[in-house]
Write an enzyme that holds these catalytic residues in place. Structure first.
Site, PDB file in Angstrom:
ATOM      1  N   TYR A 154      58.390  45.251  66.410  1.00 29.54           N
ATOM      2  CA  TYR A 154      56.755  45.410  66.354  1.00 29.54           C
ATOM      3  C   TYR A 154      56.677  45.149  64.814  1.00 29.54           C
ATOM      4  CZ  TYR A 154      52.536  47.275  67.243  1.00 29.54           C
ATOM      5  OH  TYR A 154      51.030  47.274  67.190  1.00 29.54           O
ATOM      6  N   GLU A 242      48.541  40.954  65.921  1.00 30.20           N
ATOM      7  CA  GLU A 242      50.163  42.036  66.696  1.00 30.20           C
ATOM      8  C   GLU A 242      51.081  40.890  67.219  1.00 30.20           C
ATOM      9  OE1 GLU A 242      50.207  46.169  69.299  1.00 30.20           O
ATOM     10  OE2 GLU A 242      48.923  44.211  70.572  1.00 30.20           O
TER      11      GLU A 242
END
Length: 417
Positions: A154, A242
């Site tokens: 991530y 993101e």
């Protein structure tokens, strides 16, 4: 990619009734029928922006017909192909089409199957956990190369008040909700503050890549992707980029498989090309009409319409209605510089909602002239033939002078100052 309006810290602090747990409970308890109108981009549009900044993404094509999807699949010449319905909602993989097809995301090795699947997607409504009950019509599909992922991480860049600027956030645990990782294994969340004058330094990018678990040549490759993502962040005036997952392939590639980009609406004047991509086809018509008159509107599932100035007061008004057993039909913030025409148009929006059985006006005259509000409302009452009770509370500048206005309206109850 549905977002809900949450007031700024400043707004929450000014309205103590909305703070902390009480605010959170109110937000959860409400049923939100439409998203806040920020810039919404389809997945393929975000990938295109990333591609233009040199960020590694899967090869892909966009198709509006089944024949175009078939041709795109053939052009890809990939071992495996992923076909994705393009709508502004999450949960596409588990969604259902009214054509009978299950799933808005499909994998296949046969280009012919891509054409068949696209034929059951395009022009049909896809219903997911984030769409209205009737679903959303799919007008575009993305045909992309499917890549194997050996490891998922991530990575995000976002504006963080505590750092007074942009921050990199990463975790070697990708492909899942980052909130879950933060709650269960906070030691696997890594942060790096970015100096806005220096940008992302080489040592920072390499350290973040190492924290994400990339090793050897892949560490350098991941660091390069991190720097390119920051370049994109600046280039498009993003508030958040993101990537989940930022993946590693068996062939030794670092690829951004899925991304979400949030933009600063205040930068629209210099990001015209980006904002021109805004997909309005799925927007709520009432919300679009409100935006045209610079009104902040969110539809809710109640029957008491709210007509308020100021985001904090609007939320407090919704909260008070809910506290006394009612249900707000909307969140409507007129703002401080409202004109009589905007008041009239706002009233038109509220009275057009068939769910509305009463209207509550709650105006603080410190940031708006109450006479402007009164003139707009009384004009709307006369011309729109108001059929539901209207409760008016005006406090502040020229509030006392507005009383003669209400004599021309029926079904109006003015609360005493």
């Amino acid at each position: 990619q549905v977002s809900v309006y949450i007031p700024s810290d400043h707004t929450v602090m000014r309205h103590r009734s909305l703070r902390s747990k009480h605010l959170a409970v109110w937000l959860i308890r409400c049923t939100w029928l439409s998203p806040r109108r920020w810039l919404n981009l389809q997945e393929y549009q975000s990938k295109k922006l990333m591609q233009e900044s040199g960020v590694a993404v899967q090869r892909f094509y966009v198709a509006n017909t089944a024949s175009e999807a078939l041709e795109a699949a053939k052009r890809l010449n990939a071992k495996e192909i992923v076909l994705k319905a393009q709508i502004l909602a999450g949960g596409r993989g588990k969604g259902v089409f009214d054509s009978g097809l299950k799933g808005g995301v499909h994998l296949t090795k046969d280009p012919a199957v891509v054409g068949e699947l696209a034929n059951k997607m395009l022009g049909f409504n896809l219903t997911t956990k984030q769409t209205p009950k009737e679903g959303v019509k799919v007008k575009t599909v993305m045909v992309a190369e499917a890549l194997d992922i050996t490891r998922e991480t991530y990575f995000a860049i976002l504006m963080d008040r505590s750092f007074n600027g942009p921050v990199m956030v990463g975790s070697p645990q990708g492909g899942m909700d980052i909130e879950e990782v933060a709650a269960n294994t906070p030691e696997l969340i890594f942060k790096e503050a970015i100096d806005i004058f220096e940008g992302v330094r080489d040592d920072q990018a390499l350290r973040m890549a190492a924290n994400l678990g990339f090793k050897g040549a892949l560490q350098r490759q991941a660091a390069d992707q991190i720097k390119r993502l920051y370049d994109l962040f600046l280039k498009v005036d993003a508030t958040q980029v993101e990537v989940n997952p930022l993946g590693e392939t068996p062939e030794g590639q670092v690829v951004c498989f899925d991304a979400k980009i949030n933009f600063d609406d205040n930068a629209e004047f210099r990001q015209k090309n980006v904002f021109a991509m805004d997909d309005m086809t799925e927007a709520d018509p009432t919300e679009m009409a409100a935006a045209k008159w610079d009104l902040k509107y969110i539809g809710l599932d109640g029957n008491i319409a709210c007509f308020v100035n100021g985001a904090g007061l609007a939320m407090a008004t919704c909260d008070i209605i809910d506290l006394h057993g009612g249900k707000p039909a909307n969140f409507l913030d007129l703002g401080g510089g409202v004109k009589e025409k905007q008041v009239y148009e706002a009233f038109k929006l509220l009275t057009a909602d068939p769910k509305v059985e009463a209207i509550l006006v709650n105006i603080f005259g410190g940031i708006v002239n109450c006479a402007i509000i009164a003139n707009g409302i009384t004009k709307a009452c006369r011309e729109l033939e108001l059929k539901v009770p209207l409760v008016v509370r005006l406090e502040g500048k020229t509030a006392l002078d507005t009383h003669p206005h209400w004599n021309t309206c029926t079904k109006v109850f003015v609360l005493p100052l």
